[in-house]
Design a protein around this motif. Sequence first.
Motif, PDB file in Angstrom:
ATOM      1  N   ALA A 148      47.282  33.253  36.407  1.00 45.12           N
ATOM      2  CA  ALA A 148      45.917  33.222  36.838  1.00 45.12           C
ATOM      3  C   ALA A 148      45.194  32.008  36.677  1.00 45.12           C
ATOM      4  O   ALA A 148      43.963  31.839  37.160  1.00 45.12           O
ATOM      5  CB  ALA A 148      45.300  34.667  36.311  1.00 45.12           C
ATOM      6  N   GLY A 149      45.703  31.127  35.846  1.00 45.40           N
ATOM      7  CA  GLY A 149      44.864  29.901  35.701  1.00 45.40           C
ATOM      8  C   GLY A 149      43.804  29.961  34.364  1.00 45.40           C
ATOM      9  O   GLY A 149      43.087  29.140  34.603  1.00 45.40           O
ATOM     10  N   ILE A 205      40.673  38.461  39.587  1.00 47.86           N
ATOM     11  CA  ILE A 205      39.412  39.285  40.083  1.00 47.86           C
ATOM     12  C   ILE A 205      38.343  39.646  38.984  1.00 47.86           C
ATOM     13  O   ILE A 205      37.307  39.819  38.974  1.00 47.86           O
ATOM     14  CB  ILE A 205      39.745  40.455  41.123  1.00 47.86           C
ATOM     15  CG1 ILE A 205      40.458  39.744  42.264  1.00 47.86           C
ATOM     16  CG2 ILE A 205      38.564  41.125  41.582  1.00 47.86           C
ATOM     17  CD1 ILE A 205      41.270  40.751  43.200  1.00 47.86           C
ATOM     18  N   LYS A 206      39.221  40.410  38.018  1.00 48.46           N
ATOM     19  CA  LYS A 206      38.206  41.244  37.144  1.00 48.46           C
ATOM     20  C   LYS A 206      38.340  40.667  35.570  1.00 48.46           C
ATOM     21  O   LYS A 206      37.647  41.226  34.768  1.00 48.46           O
ATOM     22  CB  LYS A 206      39.002  42.866  37.195  1.00 48.46           C
ATOM     23  CG  LYS A 206      39.077  43.492  38.357  1.00 48.46           C
ATOM     24  CD  LYS A 206      39.640  44.810  38.337  1.00 48.46           C
ATOM     25  CE  LYS A 206      39.752  45.652  39.518  1.00 48.46           C
ATOM     26  NZ  LYS A 206      40.398  46.933  39.434  1.00 48.46           N
ATOM     27  N   GLY A 207      39.124  39.706  35.508  1.00 49.74           N
ATOM     28  CA  GLY A 207      39.301  39.026  34.180  1.00 49.74           C
ATOM     29  C   GLY A 207      40.254  39.951  33.394  1.00 49.74           C
ATOM     30  O   GLY A 207      40.833  41.174  33.830  1.00 49.74           O
ATOM     31  N   VAL A 208      40.467  39.634  31.875  1.00 52.08           N
ATOM     32  CA  VAL A 208      41.261  40.284  30.916  1.00 52.08           C
ATOM     33  C   VAL A 208      40.379  41.579  30.493  1.00 52.08           C
ATOM     34  O   VAL A 208      39.455  41.340  29.855  1.00 52.08           O
ATOM     35  CB  VAL A 208      42.075  39.509  29.992  1.00 52.08           C
ATOM     36  CG1 VAL A 208      42.863  40.330  29.042  1.00 52.08           C
ATOM     37  CG2 VAL A 208      42.724  38.260  30.619  1.00 52.08           C
ATOM     38  N   GLU A 251      52.795  39.013  38.535  1.00 53.92           N
ATOM     39  CA  GLU A 251      52.134  38.342  39.688  1.00 53.92           C
ATOM     40  C   GLU A 251      50.930  39.446  39.976  1.00 53.92           C
ATOM     41  O   GLU A 251      49.811  39.119  40.380  1.00 53.92           O
ATOM     42  CB  GLU A 251      53.026  38.160  40.811  1.00 53.92           C
ATOM     43  CG  GLU A 251      52.099  37.409  41.951  1.00 53.92           C
ATOM     44  CD  GLU A 251      51.456  36.149  41.462  1.00 53.92           C
ATOM     45  OE1 GLU A 251      50.420  35.920  41.533  1.00 53.92           O
ATOM     46  OE2 GLU A 251      52.093  35.266  40.791  1.00 53.92           O
ATOM     47  N   GLU A 252      51.247  40.769  40.122  1.00 53.37           N
ATOM     48  CA  GLU A 252      50.326  41.645  40.292  1.00 53.37           C
ATOM     49  C   GLU A 252      48.945  41.752  39.256  1.00 53.37           C
ATOM     50  O   GLU A 252      47.949  41.864  39.401  1.00 53.37           O
ATOM     51  CB  GLU A 252      51.087  43.151  40.473  1.00 53.37           C
ATOM     52  CG  GLU A 252      51.599  43.251  41.465  1.00 53.37           C
ATOM     53  CD  GLU A 252      52.426  44.827  41.539  1.00 53.37           C
ATOM     54  OE1 GLU A 252      51.840  45.452  40.766  1.00 53.37           O
ATOM     55  OE2 GLU A 252      53.285  45.081  42.466  1.00 53.37           O
ATOM     56  N   LEU A 253      49.520  41.703  37.948  1.00 54.53           N
ATOM     57  CA  LEU A 253      48.710  41.589  37.157  1.00 54.53           C
ATOM     58  C   LEU A 253      47.748  40.375  36.912  1.00 54.53           C
ATOM     59  O   LEU A 253      46.573  40.182  36.840  1.00 54.53           O
ATOM     60  CB  LEU A 253      49.367  41.765  35.600  1.00 54.53           C
ATOM     61  CG  LEU A 253      48.408  41.803  34.449  1.00 54.53           C
ATOM     62  CD1 LEU A 253      47.286  43.035  34.314  1.00 54.53           C
ATOM     63  CD2 LEU A 253      49.089  42.032  33.175  1.00 54.53           C
ATOM     64  N   ALA A 254      48.379  39.183  37.250  1.00 58.01           N
ATOM     65  CA  ALA A 254      47.651  37.887  37.568  1.00 58.01           C
ATOM     66  C   ALA A 254      46.572  37.904  38.601  1.00 58.01           C
ATOM     67  O   ALA A 254      45.366  37.515  38.528  1.00 58.01           O
ATOM     68  CB  ALA A 254      48.564  36.858  37.643  1.00 58.01           C
ATOM     69  N   ALA A 255      46.993  38.686  39.874  1.00 59.21           N
ATOM     70  CA  ALA A 255      46.020  38.942  40.872  1.00 59.21           C
ATOM     71  C   ALA A 255      44.601  39.674  40.460  1.00 59.21           C
ATOM     72  O   ALA A 255      43.771  39.310  40.658  1.00 59.21           O
ATOM     73  CB  ALA A 255      46.614  39.551  42.015  1.00 59.21           C
ATOM     74  N   SER A 256      44.945  40.762  39.740  1.00 54.22           N
ATOM     75  CA  SER A 256      43.967  41.678  39.027  1.00 54.22           C
ATOM     76  C   SER A 256      43.037  40.969  38.276  1.00 54.22           C
ATOM     77  O   SER A 256      41.721  41.018  38.249  1.00 54.22           O
ATOM     78  CB  SER A 256      44.461  42.865  38.315  1.00 54.22           C
ATOM     79  OG  SER A 256      43.598  43.554  37.749  1.00 54.22           O
TER      80      SER A 256
END
Length: 290
Positions: free
Chosen positions: A99-100, A65-68, A57-62
């Motif tokens: 992240a969708g 915002i910033k993309g992969v 979930e933390e990585l998804a939130a990032s």
Amino acid sequence: MMVEKRGLGRGLSALLGEVEETPVDAGVAGGLRDIPIELIHRNEKQPRWVFSEDEIEELAASIRIKGVLQPILVRPAPDRDGHFEIVAGERRWRASQKAGLHVLPALVRELDDIQVLEIGVIENVQRTALNPIEEANAYQQLVEVHGRSAAEVADAVGKSRSHVANLVRLLALPDPVRHYLMESKITAGHARALLGAADPLALADLVIAKGLSVRDTESLVRKESSGGAAPKVSASKPAKDTDTQALEVDLSEALGLTVEVIDKGGVGELRVKYASLEQLDEVCRRLTRA
């Protein structure tokens, strides 16, 4: 035909290093491209089985915002035309779904099953924290199934030969004891000590019930092997109320580690059990972040 044995660690860095050097060209086979996320599938044989939902979930939130920031590594799926199998980067793939995202940047490479396993082992051991049983299974697979020597595996992942050998030995423990280790109810040190026990499961239950240290566990095993009877668990602990049990579950999920609340009339202890320094670093990071 004799198959040349590659240097594992160097091979991984070379493959992953190409991510930054390969120009984006979706029309070139083997290049960096955006792939529809529904065409990408996990490798069912990859070493890592357990993923922290909080970390995902933390990585998804990032990613929202910033993309992969770093493409994943995939190969054409062996059994599905037009689909791809993840070689390295499953956490990014899982987080991207949360992240969708509809497409995922990926480096496509033609890799055989041995290369896929080698890269999966190295990425997980060097970049993420496998639990000891996951790590041991991966090493055993490389040694027994793919013909690597223990020395080659150790050199590839930057570990000592004794580290690899000691982890693989843990697979001789009974299934329930291995699950205790995977769940961080006991440490790898406890597990190594239990290898010398006539009844590892009974002693493991005793270690957990009494909260024994590794040194205490080693003493118990020595006493058992010398003919002395292992001490029995005294009276069973009083059952915890449902509120305390629910609190333990919530805290365990939040920290990704086993948490025990010991309350005696409003005064007590909060115990967080970790199985490696990496896990300790992670819980410290979570507790101290803003």
